[in-house]
Design an enzyme around this catalytic site. Structure first.
Site: not given
Ligand code: ZN
Length: 548
Positions: A81, A102, A163, A165, A292, A296, A337, A480
């Site tokens: 990400t 990350n 998120k 980030r 995402d 997951h 991303d 991923h």
């Molecule tokens: Zn991501």
């Protein structure tokens, strides 16, 4: 049962009083748009886009009616990400931006885990890698918003994201407003005043979260995916409908409810701040993280992803409708991303018998212990994860480092799940790849991630279809982050009212987005500052790109 067609959030109510529709005349191509809306759909791989294109009727369908690059690449090995978002609006690979993962290891860090989060300032006293202070300090290159503001200080950058980030990496250090999901609502840097749009949005989220959610009705397009996949421990995935208990914020996050709330607040900020109506072009970055979390939690080929993507399509339509009512000439770019890989238990049932989970023994502690035994050393030898970068412990004496490195390479290379092991020395001797991204070698992909100051002593790539989650019963079932194309392949879509459509099937890279937008905005970028190239969005003889 709740029907999918009913919007999860009432966008127009949340965004304030409905505004009378204004006529929007297609702008002449020579006039730059007044607002750039950059949307990242976290984990929207090219395979998901290809698989659902026929079903989109809302906001995603609008994006498909513009300029479509269906074969986009997050070309670097770091398909996570933070690195992925850092490429979108900087035109730069991690080798230049410094966003190599990350989390990375700083062998000199006083922290016990030596772990640094990409979007934190670890110098803040009392911070840890889990309880960090969000910051853009690690991003070494400017974003589109930074460049526009440097050219004209009247330009504003606003970020709303699921998120921290993604908000930080798309907006950069000069965001006028930056809000991300903080676990119960949307939060920002300490001391930032909360605009009314965010206050209203958080109140709506709190109300919604406090109520239980009934299951969604499964539309016809999702029925073929409705099959339970056993992941062990008495658990299955693949048939979910996003029913949620009252107050379950984790389930809220891994559902279309998260993106709906991000879009509602983004739309409300556009109205409150009158984005696109000032003296300069503004930037709005939107980080949609639900895809995402759904990928997951449930994998990407079940009813959960189907319901999520159809909800996304509908909620984007509502978001664009609010933008339309402002009368602002805006351009949208939508990408991702990274892509993703479905859970190996389902992939094995559906055509790929070699899909597997990572061997729990393939981790830096176990490999390091074996290396230490081989060499008669004591203490921890290796730091890192089960793929990506590995670091030698800084306490290893200089005289031993070469043989520790050689022993680690030998042990890792011998493992049947390891595709490739590259050393810092090998990567630092390589030039940056210049070929089209689909032709990059594994080493090229790793080279585009390699940053001399931050990268590890070793880089490990796992074999195709090895999922680096050993146990699927603990929370996440799929992921991923690999060097493989299922994680690199993403759509790159541009839309602006009046823009003649075309589809270009040839590959481009996400680092091309920034120079392409810069071309549209007549924003000069000095030669050598970025990795991407401008792509011509003019379907005819004209071009938005500067002369090469
Ligand atoms: Zn991501």
């Amino acid at each position: 049962m709740r029907r999918l067609t009913a919007a999860l959030f009432c966008l127009s109510a949340l965004a304030g009083s409905p505004v009378a529709a204004q006529s929007v005349t297609p702008a002449p191509a020579a006039t730059p748009p007044k607002l750039i809306v950059a949307i990242s759909v976290d984990q929207l791989g090219g395979d998901l886009f290809a698989g659902y294109r026929q079903h989109f009727a809302g906001g995603m369908a609008r994006m498909q009616s513009g300029v479509v690059f269906a074969d986009g690449y997050q070309a670097q090995s770091a398909t996570e990400t933070c690195p992925g978002h850092s490429t979108l609006l900087t035109g730069s690979y991690p080798a230049r931006s410094g966003i190599i993962a990350n989390d990375w290891i700083d062998p000199a860090s006083p922290r016990a885990d030596k772990t640094i989060y990409c979007a934190e300032d670890e110098r803040v006293p009392g911070s840890t890698s889990r309880n960090y202070t969000v910051s853009p300090v690690h991003l070494k290159v400017p974003t589109l918003g930074d460049r526009l503001k440097a050219a004209n200080p009247a330009s504003r950058t606003v970020a709303v994201s699921g998120k921290d980030r993604s908000a930080v990496m798309m907006a950069g250090p000069n965001a006028d407003q930056i809000w991300w999901w903080g676990g119960q609502g949307f939060v920002s840097y300490a001391g930032r005043a909360e605009p009314a749009a965010v206050t209203r949005g958080n109140a709506a989220v709190a109300t919604r979260l406090a109520a239980a959610q009934p299951p969604l009705t499964l539309p016809e397009q999702c029925r073929s995916r409705d099959r339970a996949i056993d992941i062990g421990g008495g658990k299955t995935v693949g048939t979910g409908r996003f029913a949620r208990e009252a107050g379950d914020a984790r389930a809220f996050r891994a559902s279309p409810e998260l993106d709906a709330s991000v879009l509602a607040i983004a739309a409300a900020l556009v109205q409150e701040m009158k984005l696109g109506s000032g003296a300069a072009t503004d930037v709005l970055t939107v980080g949609l993280a639900a895809t995402d979390y759904v990928g997951h939690t449930y994998g990407n080929q079940g009813t959960e992803m189907c319901l999520n993507l159809l909800s996304l399509d509908r909620d984007l339509a509502g978001f664009f409708a609010v933008l339309d009512r402002t009368g602002v000439d805006y351009m949208v770019v939508l990408s991702a991303d990274h892509g993703g890989h479905d859970l190996p238990e389902r992939v094995r049932m559906q055509g790929f018998a070699d899909a597997q989970r990572v061997d729990p023994a393939l981790n830096p502690v176990a490999i390091g212990e074996a290396v230490a035994r081989d060499l008669g050393l004591t203490g921890r030898v290796l730091w890192g994860g089960n793929s990506g970068d590995l670091w030698l412990d800084p306490a290893i004496p200089a005289k031993d480092r070469a043989r520790v490195l050689a022993a680690a390479v030998a042990r890792l290379s011998a493992h049947p799940q390891v595709e490739s092991v590259l050393t810092r020395e090998q990567l630092s001797a390589m030039p940056m790849p210049t070929a089209s991204p689909e032709r990059w070698t594994i080493a090229d992909r790793a080279r585009a991630t390699f940053h001399a100051e931050r990268s590890g002593d070793l880089f490990i790539a796992l074999k195709q279809r090895v999922t680096p989650i050993a146990d699927p019963t603990g929370g996440y079932v799929a992921t991923h982050g690999s060097v493989w194309d299922y994680d690199r392949w993403v759509p790159i879509l541009f839309w602006r009212r009046g823009m003649p459509a075309f589809e270009q099937p040839l590959p481009i890279a996400t680092v091309d987005i920034l120079p392409t937008l810069a071309g549209v905005l007549a924003l000069p970028i000095p030669a050598g500052e970025i990795d991407g190239v401008c792509r011509d969005l003019d379907a005819g003889a004209g071009t938005n790109c500067p002369a090469q």
